[in-house]
Design a protein around this motif. Structure first.
Motif, PDB file in Angstrom:
ATOM      1  N   TYR A  55     -26.915 -75.314 -54.148  1.00 16.90           N
ATOM      2  CA  TYR A  55     -27.217 -76.427 -55.042  1.00 16.90           C
ATOM      3  C   TYR A  55     -25.906 -76.939 -55.640  1.00 16.90           C
ATOM      4  CZ  TYR A  55     -31.890 -74.366 -54.802  1.00 16.90           C
ATOM      5  OH  TYR A  55     -33.079 -73.852 -54.363  1.00 16.90           O
ATOM      6  N   SER A  56     -25.757 -78.250 -55.725  1.00  9.89           N
ATOM      7  CA  SER A  56     -24.539 -78.859 -56.258  1.00  9.89           C
ATOM      8  C   SER A  56     -24.804 -79.493 -57.618  1.00  9.89           C
ATOM      9  CB  SER A  56     -24.007 -79.919 -55.288  1.00  9.89           C
ATOM     10  OG  SER A  56     -23.650 -79.333 -54.054  1.00  9.89           O
ATOM     11  N   TYR A  57     -23.939 -79.203 -58.585  1.00  8.17           N
ATOM     12  CA  TYR A  57     -24.084 -79.717 -59.944  1.00  8.17           C
ATOM     13  C   TYR A  57     -22.740 -80.239 -60.455  1.00  8.17           C
ATOM     14  CZ  TYR A  57     -28.279 -76.689 -60.189  1.00  8.17           C
ATOM     15  OH  TYR A  57     -29.482 -76.076 -59.960  1.00  8.17           O
ATOM     16  N   THR A  58     -22.798 -80.964 -61.555  1.00  6.29           N
ATOM     17  CA  THR A  58     -21.597 -81.319 -62.318  1.00  6.29           C
ATOM     18  C   THR A  58     -21.858 -81.033 -63.791  1.00  6.29           C
ATOM     19  OG1 THR A  58     -20.941 -83.056 -60.775  1.00  6.29           O
ATOM     20  CG2 THR A  58     -20.012 -83.156 -62.995  1.00  6.29           C
ATOM     21  N   LEU A  59     -20.969 -80.272 -64.407  1.00  9.84           N
ATOM     22  CA  LEU A  59     -21.005 -80.095 -65.858  1.00  9.84           C
ATOM     23  C   LEU A  59     -20.253 -81.266 -66.468  1.00  9.84           C
ATOM     24  CD1 LEU A  59     -21.620 -78.022 -68.287  1.00  9.84           C
ATOM     25  CD2 LEU A  59     -19.167 -77.530 -68.110  1.00  9.84           C
ATOM     26  N   PRO A  60     -20.898 -82.093 -67.306  1.00  6.58           N
ATOM     27  CA  PRO A  60     -20.190 -83.232 -67.907  1.00  6.58           C
ATOM     28  C   PRO A  60     -19.079 -82.759 -68.848  1.00  6.58           C
ATOM     29  CG  PRO A  60     -22.586 -83.424 -68.167  1.00  6.58           C
ATOM     30  CD  PRO A  60     -22.306 -82.023 -67.729  1.00  6.58           C
ATOM     31  N   GLN A  61     -18.131 -83.624 -69.096  1.00  5.90           N
ATOM     32  CA  GLN A  61     -17.079 -83.318 -70.069  1.00  5.90           C
ATOM     33  C   GLN A  61     -17.712 -83.054 -71.431  1.00  5.90           C
ATOM     34  OE1 GLN A  61     -14.087 -86.325 -70.407  1.00  5.90           O
ATOM     35  NE2 GLN A  61     -12.862 -85.186 -71.890  1.00  5.90           N
ATOM     36  N   GLN A  62     -17.237 -81.990 -72.084  1.00  5.15           N
ATOM     37  CA  GLN A  62     -17.803 -81.581 -73.364  1.00  5.15           C
ATOM     38  C   GLN A  62     -16.967 -82.110 -74.534  1.00  5.15           C
ATOM     39  OE1 GLN A  62     -20.861 -79.686 -73.136  1.00  5.15           O
ATOM     40  NE2 GLN A  62     -20.483 -80.516 -71.080  1.00  5.15           N
ATOM     41  N   ALA A  63     -17.475 -81.938 -75.731  1.00  2.00           N
ATOM     42  CA  ALA A  63     -16.827 -82.503 -76.916  1.00  2.00           C
ATOM     43  C   ALA A  63     -15.620 -81.693 -77.379  1.00  2.00           C
ATOM     44  CB  ALA A  63     -17.845 -82.604 -78.060  1.00  2.00           C
ATOM     45  N   TYR A  64     -15.525 -80.425 -76.995  1.00  7.63           N
ATOM     46  CA  TYR A  64     -14.416 -79.612 -77.471  1.00  7.63           C
ATOM     47  C   TYR A  64     -13.117 -80.013 -76.751  1.00  7.63           C
ATOM     48  CZ  TYR A  64     -16.255 -76.979 -73.469  1.00  7.63           C
ATOM     49  OH  TYR A  64     -16.749 -76.622 -72.243  1.00  7.63           O
ATOM     50  N   SER A  65     -12.007 -79.582 -77.311  1.00  7.90           N
ATOM     51  CA  SER A  65     -10.688 -79.984 -76.838  1.00  7.90           C
ATOM     52  C   SER A  65     -10.443 -79.565 -75.396  1.00  7.90           C
ATOM     53  CB  SER A  65      -9.617 -79.362 -77.738  1.00  7.90           C
ATOM     54  OG  SER A  65      -8.321 -79.612 -77.232  1.00  7.90           O
ATOM     55  N   GLN A  66      -9.845 -80.465 -74.610  1.00  6.80           N
ATOM     56  CA  GLN A  66      -9.365 -80.218 -73.255  1.00  6.80           C
ATOM     57  C   GLN A  66     -10.477 -79.951 -72.233  1.00  6.80           C
ATOM     58  OE1 GLN A  66      -6.212 -80.678 -72.378  1.00  6.80           O
ATOM     59  NE2 GLN A  66      -5.660 -81.158 -74.500  1.00  6.80           N
ATOM     60  N   SER A  67     -11.707 -80.282 -72.578  1.00  8.35           N
ATOM     61  CA  SER A  67     -12.789 -80.158 -71.600  1.00  8.35           C
ATOM     62  C   SER A  67     -12.706 -81.297 -70.587  1.00  8.35           C
ATOM     63  CB  SER A  67     -14.144 -80.197 -72.303  1.00  8.35           C
ATOM     64  OG  SER A  67     -15.202 -80.189 -71.351  1.00  8.35           O
ATOM     65  N   ARG A  68     -13.174 -81.042 -69.375  1.00 11.65           N
ATOM     66  CA  ARG A  68     -13.275 -82.062 -68.335  1.00 11.65           C
ATOM     67  C   ARG A  68     -14.573 -81.855 -67.562  1.00 11.65           C
ATOM     68  NH1 ARG A  68      -8.087 -84.457 -66.204  1.00 11.65           N
ATOM     69  NH2 ARG A  68      -6.527 -84.067 -67.825  1.00 11.65           N
ATOM     70  N   ALA A  69     -15.001 -82.881 -66.847  1.00 14.06           N
ATOM     71  CA  ALA A  69     -16.165 -82.741 -65.965  1.00 14.06           C
ATOM     72  C   ALA A  69     -15.814 -81.757 -64.845  1.00 14.06           C
ATOM     73  CB  ALA A  69     -16.562 -84.086 -65.386  1.00 14.06           C
ATOM     74  N   ARG A  70     -16.707 -80.823 -64.579  1.00 14.74           N
ATOM     75  CA  ARG A  70     -16.459 -79.789 -63.564  1.00 14.74           C
ATOM     76  C   ARG A  70     -17.595 -79.781 -62.547  1.00 14.74           C
ATOM     77  NH1 ARG A  70     -11.212 -78.777 -64.909  1.00 14.74           N
ATOM     78  NH2 ARG A  70     -11.050 -78.432 -67.161  1.00 14.74           N
ATOM     79  N   ASP A  71     -17.244 -79.921 -61.272  1.00 19.37           N
ATOM     80  CA  ASP A  71     -18.231 -79.733 -60.209  1.00 19.37           C
ATOM     81  C   ASP A  71     -18.384 -78.243 -59.946  1.00 19.37           C
ATOM     82  OD1 ASP A  71     -18.370 -82.489 -59.942  1.00 19.37           O
ATOM     83  OD2 ASP A  71     -16.851 -82.542 -58.357  1.00 19.37           O
ATOM     84  N   TYR A  72     -19.579 -77.835 -59.582  1.00 14.70           N
ATOM     85  CA  TYR A  72     -19.769 -76.443 -59.188  1.00 14.70           C
ATOM     86  C   TYR A  72     -20.975 -76.340 -58.268  1.00 14.70           C
ATOM     87  CZ  TYR A  72     -23.357 -76.173 -62.920  1.00 14.70           C
ATOM     88  OH  TYR A  72     -24.458 -76.381 -63.730  1.00 14.70           O
ATOM     89  N   GLN A  73     -20.974 -75.303 -57.448  1.00 12.50           N
ATOM     90  CA  GLN A  73     -22.071 -75.048 -56.526  1.00 12.50           C
ATOM     91  C   GLN A  73     -22.668 -73.681 -56.817  1.00 12.50           C
ATOM     92  OE1 GLN A  73     -19.894 -76.010 -52.734  1.00 12.50           O
ATOM     93  NE2 GLN A  73     -21.581 -77.442 -52.445  1.00 12.50           N
ATOM     94  N   VAL A  74     -23.959 -73.582 -56.577  1.00 11.25           N
ATOM     95  CA  VAL A  74     -24.689 -72.343 -56.818  1.00 11.25           C
ATOM     96  C   VAL A  74     -25.406 -71.957 -55.533  1.00 11.25           C
ATOM     97  CG1 VAL A  74     -26.430 -71.168 -58.219  1.00 11.25           C
ATOM     98  CG2 VAL A  74     -25.031 -72.988 -59.233  1.00 11.25           C
TER      99      VAL A  74
END
Length: 571
Positions: A36-55
């Motif tokens: 399964y393919s997902y993306t974690l959206p960029q978060q509000a805390y410092s230096q976060s970025r959108a991250r793709d990941y697979q499960v």
């Protein structure tokens, strides 16, 4: 501890989950689960970025299941983890959910796709990449039934260093961690040798500074178990790094004065391994140096080779060892102590609550499957068993099924029982082969270079991965982007494809006959035609012969095998 409101409430804003079957490589078994393919959206805390990941989720998974997060190294991606590391086969066999994040994007001066373990803003709880990984773990738990006592993290190179960072910054979350060719917590970029030479050269913080930096970050007293895997001949991440990871961890989580000397509980040959153990030693360190206790640290130290089969590697001894079900990919090899099995065995013995599944863990010594020649005697290399309460257990082996007088597959069955009558069994496949029978399949496949790559008969390499190379002989067969040309490859040993027919498959009535074609043209035209490439000068593809530095200079180039070019004319 601050809790961040991310998880699936934010993931619900994404598009529908893409469900796809991962393509299996020829040298690896077909995976029995789904990816399964997902993306974690960029978060509000410092230096976060959108991250793709697979499960990757095996079929018929028993839940709640363990979760293993695996972090790629520099110049790799999570696709390489799933394809090459042997972890999908391990997930199928042992029943865990495999999570493979991708760095996706990054800041700062670093090599391609490196995790930023040396940046201060990426190695503290609640910030940057280490927090993004934590949030990915939480999101996976919302999507799948995960056992909160069995969350594990591992990685290679910068991913191994990031696994150490995660184990320190979020030791309240992860149950155990394993770092392959990783680096101690708090290290900077100078701890990696970038000279391109062997032996490498790097500088390191003192162990006392490593321990001090770790202690300053910890906000939980859980002594998270850590496995350290290291090739003594690694010229990119040096042995000193592994020693310092071990010693820093022992200082922080051991009793007062804990050190390598008074914490060592046992040292045995690594098992299992595929084809060659590389003189690997598996050493366990516990609170008081007593066997049978939970480990603070375990080390897997081997004397591995520098050279690897894949042309995209640096041949600096820096790689993940995938074992029988791994692949010779980018910074990954098959031969050696099998990291997927060894790491899982370590994880399985170290859940967060200190217990195990209640059953002994059996570790096979030697290859599985094991090959024996027809008519030769079979000697069982044996197995070991360990239980969290009873320590080392005796193993009963039954190899009566093995018949070396007849070609075929046979089985050895191993059994161990603990004091609570919990019983575990494992099997080893013993394959009896006739050494006089040709092992080449002599199959042929005609397709475009792009298709050959997609089906595992070839791999992408060269400058910017623009060339396709046959998996067996590493011969250039055209552009990796080429979907229109037709190239015929020949299979020798199952899983190895060649640009020309193996000798065992061909007509040898005219031995020594070869086909040769030559061209006289400018170096630039040779390059445009795929016969040469530019790297500070012009070199022939395949043969890597120097043709000169001037684009307009005329030179002879000959093709001695499909896609293999050398300087000069045909004889």
């Amino acid at each position: 501890m601050t809790v961040y409101p991310t998880r699936l409430t934010q993931l619900s804003l994404l598009a529908l989950v893409v469900v796809s079957m991962v393509l299996s490589l020829t040298s690896a078994p077909t995976m029995a689960g789904q990816t399964y393919s997902y993306t974690l959206p960029q978060q509000a805390y410092s230096q976060s970025r959108a991250r793709d990941y697979q499960v990757y989720v095996p079929d018929n998974l028993t839940t709640p299941a363990a979760m293993v997060m695996a972090l790629h190294g520099c110049k790799q991606s999570n696709a390489d983890v799933l394809a090459d590391w042997g972890l999908t086969a391990a997930a199928d066999q042992y029943g865990f959910v495999l999570v493979a994040p991708f760095i996706s994007s990054y800041d700062g001066l670093r090599n391609e796709n490196c995790w930023g373990f040396w940046f201060d803003h990426h190695r503290h709880q609640g910030r940057g990449e280490v927090e993004d990984l934590h949030q990915i773990g939480l999101a996976v738990e919302d999507a799948f039934a995960i056992d909160p006592e069995r969350r594990y993290i591992t990685g290679l190179s910068s991913g191994g260093a990031m696994a150490v960072v995660a184990a320190t910054a979020h030791n309240e979350y992860w149950a155990a961690a394993a770092a392959a060719s990783g680096l101690p917590y708090g290290e900077d970029a100078a701890s990696v040798s970038l000279t391109g030479q062997c032996p490498g050269s790097a500088s390191f913080h003192s162990v006392s500074q490593v321990a001090s930096d770790m202690a300053a970050e910890l906000d939980d007293d859980y002594p998270i178990p850590l496995m350290v895997l290291q090739n003594a001949n690694d010229c990119t991440v040096l042995q000193t790094a592994a020693n310092n990871i071990r010693d820093g961890h022992l200082q922080v989580f051991g009793s007062d004065g804990s050190s390598q000397g008074n914490s060592e509980a046992s040292s045995t040959a690594c098992s299992p391994y595929y084809q060659d153990r590389h003189q690997c030693q598996h050493t366990r360190y516990t609170e008081n140096g007593q066997a049978g206790q939970r480990s603070l640290v375990e080390t897997i130290f081997l004397d591995g080779p520098l050279a690897t089969p894949n042309l995209q590697d640096t041949d600096h001894g820096h790689y993940w060892i995938g074992g029988e079900h791994g692949n010779n990919g980018k910074w990954s090899v098959r031969v050696g102590p099998s990291y997927p099995d060894i790491v899982w065995d370590f994880f399985d013995r170290h859940p967060k609550n200190g217990s195990t599944s209640g059953f002994p863990v059996i570790t096979l010594i030697g290859n599985n499957p094991m090959t024996v020649n027809l008519g030769e005697p079979f000697t069982d290399p044996g197995a070991t068993a360990e239980d969290s309460e009873d320590g080392q257990l005796s193993v009963t082996a039954d190899c009566s099924d093995v018949d070396t007088t007849t070609v075929g597959d046979y089985f050895c069955t191993y059994s161990a029982t603990d004091s609570a009558d919990n019983n575990t069994t494992r099997e080893r496949t013993v394959t009896v082969v006739d050494p006089n029978t040709p092992i080449e399949t002599c199959e042929q496949a005609t397709a475009s270079p792009d298709t050959h790559i997609a089906t595992g008969r070839a791999y992408a390499g060269g400058t910017s991965n623009l060339r396709a190379y046959a998996s067996g002989d590493n011969i250039d067969i055209g552009g990796s982007f080429d979907t229109w040309s037709q190239v015929t490859l020949h299979e020798g040993v199952p899983g190895s494809w060649y640009s020309s027919e193996p000798a065992a498959c061909g007509d040898d009535s005219n031995p020594g006959d070869t086909v040769c074609t030559d061209w006289q043209d400018t170096n630039l035209n040779h390059s445009l035609a795929g016969r040469a490439y530019y790297a500070g000068g012009y070199f022939s593809y395949g043969g890597d012969d120097y043709l000169g530095a001037v684009a307009g200079l005329s030179s002879w180039v000959r093709e001695t095998a499909p896609g293999h070019y050398q300087s000069g004319q045909c004889p």
